[in-house]
Motif scaffolding. Structure first.
Motif, PDB file in Angstrom:
ATOM      1  N   VAL A  36      -6.207  -4.056   1.549  1.00 13.37           N
ATOM      2  CA  VAL A  36      -5.967  -5.821   1.558  1.00 13.37           C
ATOM      3  C   VAL A  36      -7.224  -6.265   0.372  1.00 13.37           C
ATOM      4  O   VAL A  36      -6.766  -7.260  -0.251  1.00 13.37           O
ATOM      5  CB  VAL A  36      -6.376  -6.401   2.967  1.00 13.37           C
ATOM      6  CG1 VAL A  36      -6.467  -7.820   2.914  1.00 13.37           C
ATOM      7  CG2 VAL A  36      -5.251  -5.905   3.735  1.00 13.37           C
ATOM      8  N   TRP A  37      -8.238  -5.633   0.292  1.00 11.89           N
ATOM      9  CA  TRP A  37      -9.084  -6.106  -0.705  1.00 11.89           C
ATOM     10  C   TRP A  37      -8.306  -6.087  -2.031  1.00 11.89           C
ATOM     11  O   TRP A  37      -8.551  -6.637  -3.022  1.00 11.89           O
ATOM     12  CB  TRP A  37     -10.564  -5.229  -0.473  1.00 11.89           C
ATOM     13  CG  TRP A  37     -11.513  -5.493  -1.475  1.00 11.89           C
ATOM     14  CD1 TRP A  37     -12.245  -6.624  -1.322  1.00 11.89           C
ATOM     15  CD2 TRP A  37     -11.654  -5.049  -3.020  1.00 11.89           C
ATOM     16  NE1 TRP A  37     -13.111  -6.915  -2.659  1.00 11.89           N
ATOM     17  CE2 TRP A  37     -12.988  -5.772  -3.457  1.00 11.89           C
ATOM     18  CE3 TRP A  37     -10.995  -4.196  -3.745  1.00 11.89           C
ATOM     19  CZ2 TRP A  37     -13.304  -5.723  -4.826  1.00 11.89           C
ATOM     20  CZ3 TRP A  37     -11.529  -3.878  -4.797  1.00 11.89           C
ATOM     21  CH2 TRP A  37     -12.547  -4.826  -5.504  1.00 11.89           C
ATOM     22  N   GLU A  38      -7.720  -4.743  -2.148  1.00 16.74           N
ATOM     23  CA  GLU A  38      -7.117  -4.475  -3.423  1.00 16.74           C
ATOM     24  C   GLU A  38      -6.097  -5.677  -3.854  1.00 16.74           C
ATOM     25  O   GLU A  38      -5.745  -6.150  -4.954  1.00 16.74           O
ATOM     26  CB  GLU A  38      -6.663  -3.256  -3.768  1.00 16.74           C
ATOM     27  CG  GLU A  38      -7.516  -2.029  -3.965  1.00 16.74           C
ATOM     28  CD  GLU A  38      -8.117  -1.726  -5.058  1.00 16.74           C
ATOM     29  OE1 GLU A  38      -7.664  -2.269  -6.218  1.00 16.74           O
ATOM     30  OE2 GLU A  38      -9.274  -1.360  -5.274  1.00 16.74           O
ATOM     31  N   VAL A  65      -5.814  -8.801  -2.599  1.00 17.26           N
ATOM     32  CA  VAL A  65      -6.398 -10.023  -3.206  1.00 17.26           C
ATOM     33  C   VAL A  65      -6.997 -10.250  -4.389  1.00 17.26           C
ATOM     34  O   VAL A  65      -6.902 -10.919  -5.084  1.00 17.26           O
ATOM     35  CB  VAL A  65      -7.443 -10.281  -1.764  1.00 17.26           C
ATOM     36  CG1 VAL A  65      -8.210 -11.645  -2.194  1.00 17.26           C
ATOM     37  CG2 VAL A  65      -6.930 -10.564  -0.505  1.00 17.26           C
ATOM     38  N   SER A  66      -7.775  -9.057  -4.552  1.00 13.12           N
ATOM     39  CA  SER A  66      -7.959  -8.797  -6.176  1.00 13.12           C
ATOM     40  C   SER A  66      -7.119  -9.109  -7.047  1.00 13.12           C
ATOM     41  O   SER A  66      -7.254  -9.666  -8.283  1.00 13.12           O
ATOM     42  CB  SER A  66      -9.048  -7.688  -6.338  1.00 13.12           C
ATOM     43  OG  SER A  66     -10.154  -7.582  -5.302  1.00 13.12           O
ATOM     44  N   TRP A  67      -5.965  -8.366  -6.990  1.00 17.59           N
ATOM     45  CA  TRP A  67      -4.957  -8.137  -7.855  1.00 17.59           C
ATOM     46  C   TRP A  67      -4.437  -9.522  -7.974  1.00 17.59           C
ATOM     47  O   TRP A  67      -3.838 -10.254  -9.121  1.00 17.59           O
ATOM     48  CB  TRP A  67      -4.015  -7.254  -7.339  1.00 17.59           C
ATOM     49  CG  TRP A  67      -2.601  -7.188  -7.845  1.00 17.59           C
ATOM     50  CD1 TRP A  67      -2.299  -7.135  -9.311  1.00 17.59           C
ATOM     51  CD2 TRP A  67      -1.347  -7.587  -7.586  1.00 17.59           C
ATOM     52  NE1 TRP A  67      -1.071  -7.136  -9.550  1.00 17.59           N
ATOM     53  CE2 TRP A  67      -0.436  -7.684  -8.604  1.00 17.59           C
ATOM     54  CE3 TRP A  67      -0.833  -8.323  -6.148  1.00 17.59           C
ATOM     55  CZ2 TRP A  67       0.904  -8.146  -8.220  1.00 17.59           C
ATOM     56  CZ3 TRP A  67       0.350  -8.614  -6.097  1.00 17.59           C
ATOM     57  CH2 TRP A  67       1.266  -8.628  -6.859  1.00 17.59           C
ATOM     58  N   TYR A 124      -8.491  -1.665   5.099  1.00 17.27           N
ATOM     59  CA  TYR A 124      -9.652  -2.414   4.443  1.00 17.27           C
ATOM     60  C   TYR A 124      -9.493  -2.333   3.025  1.00 17.27           C
ATOM     61  O   TYR A 124      -9.489  -3.673   2.492  1.00 17.27           O
ATOM     62  CB  TYR A 124     -10.789  -2.003   4.928  1.00 17.27           C
ATOM     63  CG  TYR A 124     -10.708  -1.915   6.750  1.00 17.27           C
ATOM     64  CD1 TYR A 124     -11.058  -3.361   7.266  1.00 17.27           C
ATOM     65  CD2 TYR A 124     -10.796  -0.979   7.166  1.00 17.27           C
ATOM     66  CE1 TYR A 124     -11.096  -3.402   8.537  1.00 17.27           C
ATOM     67  CE2 TYR A 124     -10.883  -1.045   8.665  1.00 17.27           C
ATOM     68  CZ  TYR A 124     -11.035  -2.241   9.255  1.00 17.27           C
ATOM     69  OH  TYR A 124     -10.881  -2.195  10.629  1.00 17.27           O
ATOM     70  N   ARG A 125      -9.373  -1.570   2.244  1.00 20.04           N
ATOM     71  CA  ARG A 125      -9.498  -1.289   0.955  1.00 20.04           C
ATOM     72  C   ARG A 125      -8.272  -1.928   0.252  1.00 20.04           C
ATOM     73  O   ARG A 125      -8.096  -2.555  -0.826  1.00 20.04           O
ATOM     74  CB  ARG A 125      -9.754  -0.108   0.388  1.00 20.04           C
ATOM     75  CG  ARG A 125      -9.819   0.032  -1.020  1.00 20.04           C
ATOM     76  CD  ARG A 125     -10.671   1.502  -1.527  1.00 20.04           C
ATOM     77  NE  ARG A 125     -10.467   1.539  -2.833  1.00 20.04           N
ATOM     78  CZ  ARG A 125     -10.059   2.451  -3.388  1.00 20.04           C
ATOM     79  NH1 ARG A 125      -9.643   3.740  -2.872  1.00 20.04           N
ATOM     80  NH2 ARG A 125      -9.987   2.626  -4.914  1.00 20.04           N
ATOM     81  N   ASP A 129       0.784  -1.170   0.010  1.00 18.79           N
ATOM     82  CA  ASP A 129       0.179   0.033  -0.095  1.00 18.79           C
ATOM     83  C   ASP A 129       0.796   1.207  -0.003  1.00 18.79           C
ATOM     84  O   ASP A 129       1.921   1.246   0.151  1.00 18.79           O
ATOM     85  CB  ASP A 129      -0.852  -0.093   1.290  1.00 18.79           C
ATOM     86  CG  ASP A 129      -2.142   0.680   0.945  1.00 18.79           C
ATOM     87  OD1 ASP A 129      -2.336   1.624  -0.180  1.00 18.79           O
ATOM     88  OD2 ASP A 129      -2.893   0.954   1.974  1.00 18.79           O
TER      89      ASP A 129
END
Length: 93
Positions: free
Chosen positions: A81-83, A85-87, A78-79, A37
């Motif tokens: 970690v979401w990014e 995992v999505s990546w 939050y965002r 990040d």
């Protein structure tokens, strides 16, 4: 060689990154994804650069393929970690 790809989401504490990365490399992964990040300020920017330099130098001494994504802006826990995992799943099944 460990065939399952690994996602690692470090932040700014190089002392912890050293411990965790060494344990990850103990299993000799084929691929390691690292999502970092972005910094919240100038001090964190230097810390993040130190973390990434350590990761690149250490993994570079192995046969593990390193895949890196670095954000320029801080997304937060939050965002971010979401990014991450999505990546990761954009590249892996």
């Amino acid at each position: 060689m460990f065939k399952t790809p690994i996602l690692y989401v470090p932040f700014k504490r190089v002392d912890i990154v050293k411990q965790v990365l060494n344990r990850i490399l103990d299993v000799n992964p084929e691929k390691l994804y690292v999502f970092q990040d972005g910094p919240r300020d100038g001090l964190e920017e230097k810390m993040l650069e130190e973390v990434m330099a350590y990761i690149e130098a250490t993994v570079g001494k192995t046969k593990t393929k390193l895949c890196v994504k670095r954000n320029t802006n801080n997304l937060g826990p939050y965002r971010g970690v979401w990014e991450a995992v999505s990546w990761f799943f954009e590249h892996e099944e």
